[in-house]
Design a protein around this motif. Structure first.
Motif, PDB file in Angstrom:
ATOM      1  N   ARG A 267      -3.813  21.259   1.248  1.00 32.53           N
ATOM      2  CA  ARG A 267      -4.771  20.719   0.271  1.00 32.53           C
ATOM      3  C   ARG A 267      -5.957  20.049   0.958  1.00 32.53           C
ATOM      4  NH1 ARG A 267      -0.150  18.754  -2.089  1.00 32.53           N
ATOM      5  NH2 ARG A 267      -0.737  16.623  -1.536  1.00 32.53           N
ATOM      6  N   GLN A 268      -5.760  19.507   2.162  1.00 31.03           N
ATOM      7  CA  GLN A 268      -6.855  18.850   2.873  1.00 31.03           C
ATOM      8  C   GLN A 268      -7.755  19.848   3.593  1.00 31.03           C
ATOM      9  OE1 GLN A 268      -6.474  15.476   2.120  1.00 31.03           O
ATOM     10  NE2 GLN A 268      -4.636  16.381   1.194  1.00 31.03           N
ATOM     11  N   GLN A 269      -7.209  21.048   3.839  1.00 37.03           N
ATOM     12  CA  GLN A 269      -7.876  21.992   4.717  1.00 37.03           C
ATOM     13  C   GLN A 269      -9.130  22.581   4.075  1.00 37.03           C
ATOM     14  OE1 GLN A 269      -5.060  24.697   6.391  1.00 37.03           O
ATOM     15  NE2 GLN A 269      -6.593  25.896   7.504  1.00 37.03           N
ATOM     16  N   GLN A 270     -10.127  22.774   4.925  1.00 33.69           N
ATOM     17  CA  GLN A 270     -11.398  23.371   4.502  1.00 33.69           C
ATOM     18  C   GLN A 270     -11.594  24.702   5.224  1.00 33.69           C
ATOM     19  OE1 GLN A 270     -13.365  21.790   2.168  1.00 33.69           O
ATOM     20  NE2 GLN A 270     -11.710  20.278   2.080  1.00 33.69           N
ATOM     21  N   PRO A 271     -12.102  25.729   4.522  1.00 37.96           N
ATOM     22  CA  PRO A 271     -12.382  27.003   5.203  1.00 37.96           C
ATOM     23  C   PRO A 271     -13.366  26.800   6.347  1.00 37.96           C
ATOM     24  CG  PRO A 271     -12.500  27.258   2.815  1.00 37.96           C
ATOM     25  CD  PRO A 271     -12.403  25.781   3.082  1.00 37.96           C
TER      26      PRO A 271
ATOM     27  N   SER B 277      -1.044   8.328   6.846  1.00 35.45           N
ATOM     28  CA  SER B 277      -0.466   7.497   5.781  1.00 35.45           C
ATOM     29  C   SER B 277      -1.509   6.574   5.167  1.00 35.45           C
ATOM     30  CB  SER B 277       0.710   6.676   6.327  1.00 35.45           C
ATOM     31  OG  SER B 277       0.260   5.764   7.320  1.00 35.45           O
ATOM     32  N   ASN B 278      -2.663   6.457   5.826  1.00 36.84           N
ATOM     33  CA  ASN B 278      -3.756   5.639   5.284  1.00 36.84           C
ATOM     34  C   ASN B 278      -4.644   6.424   4.328  1.00 36.84           C
ATOM     35  OD1 ASN B 278      -3.470   3.085   7.016  1.00 36.84           O
ATOM     36  ND2 ASN B 278      -3.512   4.715   8.569  1.00 36.84           N
ATOM     37  N   THR B 279      -4.281   7.660   4.038  1.00 36.09           N
ATOM     38  CA  THR B 279      -5.081   8.492   3.146  1.00 36.09           C
ATOM     39  C   THR B 279      -4.356   8.700   1.818  1.00 36.09           C
ATOM     40  OG1 THR B 279      -4.144  10.554   4.000  1.00 36.09           O
ATOM     41  CG2 THR B 279      -6.081   9.685   5.127  1.00 36.09           C
ATOM     42  N   VAL B 280      -5.114   9.173   0.846  1.00 36.32           N
ATOM     43  CA  VAL B 280      -4.605   9.314  -0.518  1.00 36.32           C
ATOM     44  C   VAL B 280      -3.706  10.544  -0.631  1.00 36.32           C
ATOM     45  CG1 VAL B 280      -5.288   9.720  -2.926  1.00 36.32           C
ATOM     46  CG2 VAL B 280      -6.623   8.166  -1.485  1.00 36.32           C
ATOM     47  N   GLY B 281      -2.552  10.366  -1.307  1.00 32.00           N
ATOM     48  CA  GLY B 281      -1.684  11.482  -1.639  1.00 32.00           C
ATOM     49  C   GLY B 281      -0.745  11.932  -0.542  1.00 32.00           C
ATOM     50  N   PHE B 282      -0.740  11.231   0.605  1.00 34.58           N
ATOM     51  CA  PHE B 282       0.132  11.614   1.716  1.00 34.58           C
ATOM     52  C   PHE B 282       1.596  11.390   1.331  1.00 34.58           C
ATOM     53  CE2 PHE B 282       2.019  10.981   5.993  1.00 34.58           C
ATOM     54  CZ  PHE B 282       1.592  12.162   6.577  1.00 34.58           C
ATOM     55  N   PRO B 283       2.516  12.225   1.835  1.00 39.21           N
ATOM     56  CA  PRO B 283       3.949  12.045   1.512  1.00 39.21           C
ATOM     57  C   PRO B 283       4.434  10.616   1.789  1.00 39.21           C
ATOM     58  CG  PRO B 283       3.627  14.137   2.618  1.00 39.21           C
ATOM     59  CD  PRO B 283       2.304  13.429   2.650  1.00 39.21           C
ATOM     60  N   ARG B 284       5.435  10.216   1.055  1.00 45.62           N
ATOM     61  CA  ARG B 284       5.942   8.841   1.093  1.00 45.62           C
ATOM     62  C   ARG B 284       6.236   8.392   2.525  1.00 45.62           C
ATOM     63  NH1 ARG B 284       5.246   5.564  -2.772  1.00 45.62           N
ATOM     64  NH2 ARG B 284       6.191   7.002  -4.303  1.00 45.62           N
TER      65      ARG B 284
ATOM     66  N   SER C 112      -9.632  14.284   4.573  1.00 41.97           N
ATOM     67  CA  SER C 112      -8.776  13.463   3.720  1.00 41.97           C
ATOM     68  C   SER C 112      -9.557  12.264   3.210  1.00 41.97           C
ATOM     69  CB  SER C 112      -7.544  12.983   4.497  1.00 41.97           C
ATOM     70  OG  SER C 112      -6.896  14.061   5.127  1.00 41.97           O
ATOM     71  N   ILE C 113      -9.133  11.732   2.076  1.00 38.09           N
ATOM     72  CA  ILE C 113      -9.777  10.568   1.473  1.00 38.09           C
ATOM     73  C   ILE C 113      -8.984   9.323   1.840  1.00 38.09           C
ATOM     74  CG2 ILE C 113     -10.604   9.508  -0.664  1.00 38.09           C
ATOM     75  CD1 ILE C 113     -11.976  12.137   0.102  1.00 38.09           C
ATOM     76  N   MET C 114      -9.681   8.338   2.411  1.00 37.93           N
ATOM     77  CA  MET C 114      -9.018   7.086   2.793  1.00 37.93           C
ATOM     78  C   MET C 114      -8.618   6.276   1.564  1.00 37.93           C
ATOM     79  SD  MET C 114      -8.798   6.750   6.121  1.00 37.93           S
ATOM     80  CE  MET C 114      -8.591   4.962   6.265  1.00 37.93           C
ATOM     81  N   GLN C 115      -7.520   5.554   1.669  1.00 42.96           N
ATOM     82  CA  GLN C 115      -7.138   4.611   0.627  1.00 42.96           C
ATOM     83  C   GLN C 115      -8.140   3.460   0.591  1.00 42.96           C
ATOM     84  OE1 GLN C 115      -2.939   3.584   0.083  1.00 42.96           O
ATOM     85  NE2 GLN C 115      -2.446   4.974   1.789  1.00 42.96           N
ATOM     86  N   ALA C 116      -8.296   2.874  -0.564  1.00 43.22           N
ATOM     87  CA  ALA C 116      -9.259   1.784  -0.734  1.00 43.22           C
ATOM     88  C   ALA C 116      -8.749   0.514  -0.072  1.00 43.22           C
ATOM     89  CB  ALA C 116      -9.520   1.543  -2.225  1.00 43.22           C
TER      90      ALA C 116
ATOM     91  N   LEU D 280       0.826  -1.209   0.000  1.00 42.97           N
ATOM     92  CA  LEU D 280       0.000   0.000   0.000  1.00 42.97           C
ATOM     93  C   LEU D 280       0.863   1.263   0.000  1.00 42.97           C
ATOM     94  CD1 LEU D 280      -2.915  -0.793   2.481  1.00 42.97           C
ATOM     95  CD2 LEU D 280      -3.132  -0.205   0.064  1.00 42.97           C
ATOM     96  N   GLU D 281       1.927   1.241   0.802  1.00 44.31           N
ATOM     97  CA  GLU D 281       2.808   2.399   0.862  1.00 44.31           C
ATOM     98  C   GLU D 281       3.487   2.649  -0.480  1.00 44.31           C
ATOM     99  OE1 GLU D 281       3.949   2.212   5.648  1.00 44.31           O
ATOM    100  OE2 GLU D 281       5.323   1.379   4.150  1.00 44.31           O
ATOM    101  N   ALA D 282       3.859   1.542  -1.132  1.00 40.02           N
ATOM    102  CA  ALA D 282       4.506   1.678  -2.437  1.00 40.02           C
ATOM    103  C   ALA D 282       3.522   2.134  -3.507  1.00 40.02           C
ATOM    104  CB  ALA D 282       5.139   0.344  -2.842  1.00 40.02           C
ATOM    105  N   ALA D 283       2.256   1.681  -3.368  1.00 44.63           N
ATOM    106  CA  ALA D 283       1.247   2.016  -4.378  1.00 44.63           C
ATOM    107  C   ALA D 283       0.713   3.427  -4.221  1.00 44.63           C
ATOM    108  CB  ALA D 283       0.091   1.013  -4.312  1.00 44.63           C
ATOM    109  N   ASN D 284       0.785   3.973  -2.987  1.00 44.19           N
ATOM    110  CA  ASN D 284       0.262   5.314  -2.765  1.00 44.19           C
ATOM    111  C   ASN D 284       1.147   6.344  -3.463  1.00 44.19           C
ATOM    112  OD1 ASN D 284      -1.356   7.372  -1.635  1.00 44.19           O
ATOM    113  ND2 ASN D 284       0.191   7.696  -0.043  1.00 44.19           N
ATOM    114  N   THR D 285       0.566   7.152  -4.290  1.00 43.10           N
ATOM    115  CA  THR D 285       1.321   8.154  -5.034  1.00 43.10           C
ATOM    116  C   THR D 285       1.205   9.499  -4.333  1.00 43.10           C
ATOM    117  OG1 THR D 285       0.860   7.012  -7.114  1.00 43.10           O
ATOM    118  CG2 THR D 285       1.594   9.310  -7.257  1.00 43.10           C
TER     119      THR D 285
END
Length: 707
Positions: free
Chosen positions: A187-191, A159-166, A77-81, A40-45
């Protein structure tokens, strides 16, 4: 019977096989989970793009508002599948929850103290993870705290969310990659349209301080608690390691070179406890405390174990003092430790030995002989009037006055003619440490003062008294939970009935009157110079006229001007520089610079009394271990008249030193280093200056005549 035994054996074997199979199965599951996590860590971009200026403007518009000390952050944040991210997220939540409730201080996330509230929430029936928090300070400072102080926990969650640093192995990298983490967080932050704050105009520090002030109103009962409570109204609370300067007698801060005239009175108190206590109360205000002594005179007061008993200290309290202090150096056991077993055994001492014990030592320093004489006469009159008496008086030789720009180290000489007082530990937190923070000599306050952490971070044991003996609540608490190990004072427990620390801000003073055989020493080095003048081992660079001093320097480890043999092996620094401005060098490390003792012998006096890194060359740990045994030397030399010895008219040294642990410091140096026959690979020899000759009988050059 055989069938029963066979059945039992089969059962045991079956059980063992079942355990092995179960273990293999568990291991297989763990391995699969770990491999799945790594996939999963390797697949997360990681997504490393900046947010648009319009979005950034909308976010910052609601930050750093002028009518509040706080900010709010909300991010989705969006969770990884897949199933695994949900499992590892729950594990991360559990670990953080346990740390927050069991290990972290209330209101803290690790060492982060600016968070008013914070929470992660998995939004029901969605693949979204919500984080919201109220925090003090700026967004930038908040994220920097995350990056530098709590990156592992944040990485485990996000690290379980999409797009998080390696990320690696769930907890590593990720949020530690500060710049990329900040971009991801924006990028995750909401007003935030609205948010609630109970204390919008207060920082977390002030909220905690206010709570402690309120708590302390009902529980503070001692002087130290009151001081800690009042400190809450300042800008910063006093650290527990900071020396209470004006509670410490002035002698700790230096040898008082600006007061060149001095005397030492060894006294016996009245047998009447009330009279003895009344006399002590009469001089109490004259005892000098702090690091800024009066210009005209200084008065230092020290009690022995006998003196404490005579003043009425209960025996059970006295028993809490260390054995070396209670027994005194005149006892047979201490004499063996200190090698006081030959011609200077305790029974022959001028004072302090069996039959002439003392109760207190009074040290008087003055800027002029007239001031000293007058002050001494007044004190002696008061002692006599109170039923006490002076057992012995030692009058050190007045210190020479340094020239402009010189220090006492450049002018003071002990009777053998060597510069004295060069190498001293530097206590952290004192003025000297602030001016000259030499790392190789810096030690923690607890090495010399009771009630403070030592080099290893522990507060040494200190004698205690019950609260009933501290009727005016002047003594600090024996267990000051209001200050040790906490960011702010904690007044949750009432200390009115708690034990008090009798020793805090005190130290143990060792006093020894040593006669020095200057004529014997000079005859020895002169004779050796004649014997070895033509020896092939004599250095070619050595001036023959310097040979007697060179031999003496080899015994001491320094030339008479104080320059070290490590740095100046063939002639003293002043002979080379011819400069009155020379200051003896003291930043050398003999283990690293002279490991074989070719310049400064391994058995030289300065190498035995303070090995520095000799025992572990260039090792910081070795230097730290040696520094646990340092002493603060505060003695002075005297001439034959000042010794006040009716039988032996010899100059000498009124040796005095301060230490928090007599056995670990003064006695250790004396027994393990100075008089040990085996030291640093040497055998069958002792300190060339302070040791004894064959059979440990006669002292060679120094003779102990009093305690």
């Amino acid at each position: 019977m055989a069938g029963l035994l066979e059945g039992f054996t089969v059962g045991v074997i079956t059980f063992i096989l079942s355990v092995i199979i179960a273990g293999i199965a568990v291991l297989a599951v763990v391995v699969n989970v770990y491999l799945g996590l790594r996939r999963l860590e390797a697949a997360n971009t990681p997504v490393d793009t900046l947010i648009g200026p319009d979005v950034m403007a909308a976010l910052t518009e609601a930050e750093n508002l002028k009518d509040t000390q706080q900010n709010h952050l909300a991010g989705i944040s969006i969770m990884q599948a897949g199933l695994l991210p949900g499992v590892t997220l729950r594990i991360a939540f559990w670990v953080i929850g346990q740390m927050a409730t069991q290990r972290f201080r209330p209101g803290f996330l690790g060492d982060i103290s600016t968070i008013h509230c914070a929470r992660w929430l998995r939004l029901p029936k969605t693949n979204k993870l919500l984080f919201f928090s109220n925090y003090g300070g700026s967004w930038e400072s908040y994220l920097e705290d995350f990056i530098t102080k709590a990156s592992g926990g944040l990485t485990a969650v996000w690290s379980n969310t999409v797009g998080f640093p390696r990320t690696e192995n769930l907890f590593f990298k990720g949020a530690a990659d500060g710049d990329r983490f900040k971009r991801w967080a924006r990028r995750q932050q909401q007003p935030t349209w609205f948010w609630y704050s109970a204390y919008p105009h207060l920082t977390t520090v002030r909220i905690r301080s206010n709570a402690a002030i309120r708590q302390g109103l009902g529980t503070v009962s001692t002087e130290d608690e009151a001081a800690a409570w009042l400190g809450l109204f300042g800008s910063k609370v006093r650290p527990a390691t900071l020396i209470e300067t004006f509670e410490v007698q002035t002698l700790l801060y230096g040898g008082l070179s600006k007061h060149p005239y001095a005397t030492c009175l060894a006294i016996k108190l009245s047998d009447d406890t009330k009279k003895a206590c009344a006399w002590l109360m009469s001089i109490e205000d004259e005892i000098t405390f702090g690091d800024q002594p009066p210009v005209d005179k200084v008065f230092i007061f020290a009690l022995t174990a006998d003196g404490l008993r005579r003043l009425g200290l209960p025996s059970d309290v006295g028993d809490a003092f260390p054995a070396a202090f209670r027994l005194g150096m005149g006892s047979p056991g201490r004499a063996n430790v200190l090698a006081d077993t030959g011609d200077d055994q305790a029974g022959k001492w001028l004072w302090g030995g069996p039959g002439n014990e003392v109760d207190a030592t009074l040290l008087l320093y003055a800027d002029s002989e007239t001031t000293l004489t007058s002050y001494v006469q007044d004190l002696i009159s008061g002692i006599d009037a109170a039923g006490g008496r002076v057992i012995h008086q030692v009058t050190p030789t007045p210190l020479p006055q340094p020239k402009k720009g010189q220090t006492a180290v450049q002018t003071v000489r002990e009777p053998f003619g060597f510069a004295d007082g060069i190498s001293q530990p530097i206590i952290k937190g004192t003025r000297r440490w602030m001016r000259q923070s030499d790392a190789i000599h810096a030690v923690e306050p607890g090495e010399f003062l009771l009630g403070y952490p030592d080099t290893r971070g522990f507060v040494p044991p200190s004698p205690q008294v019950p609260a009933s003996m501290d009727r005016h609540n002047l003594l600090p608490l024996a267990e000051p939970r209001h200050s040790r190990g906490v960011l702010l004072p904690d007044f949750g427990t009432n200390g009115a009935a708690a034990a008090r620390d009798l020793g805090r801000n005190g130290s143990f003073l060792v006093v020894r009157q040593l006669a020095q055989y200057v004529d014997v020493f000079n005859d020895y080095v002169d004779d050796a110079a004649k014997r070895y003048a033509d020896h092939p081992a004599m250095p070619d660079q050595l001036d023959s006229a310097l040979l007697p001093e060179w031999i003496g320097a080899k015994m001491v480890g320094r030339w008479k001007d104080g320059s070290s043999l490590v740095r100046y092996p063939h002639r003293p620094a002043t002979a080379k520089q011819e400069d009155d401005g020379f200051r003896p060098d003291n930043d050398f490390l003999p283990g690293a610079e002279d490991p074989l003792g070719e310049r400064c012998p391994l058995g030289a006096h300065i190498r035995r009394s303070n090995p520095r890194d000799s025992l572990a060359p260039a090792s910081k740990d070795g230097l730290s271990i040696v520094n646990r045994h340092r002493i603060m030397r505060v003695g002075r030399a005297f001439d034959a008249k000042g010794a006040n010895d009716p039988e032996e008219q010899k100059p000498g040294l009124l040796f005095m030193c301060l230490n928090a642990d007599i056995e670990r410091q003064f006695e250790f140096i004396q027994q393990t280093w100075a008089t040990a026959w085996q030291f640093h690979g040497l055998e069958n020899e002792v300190d060339a200056v302070t040791g004894r000759g064959g059979g440990m009988g006669a002292s060679r050059f120094r003779h102990h005549v009093a305690r």
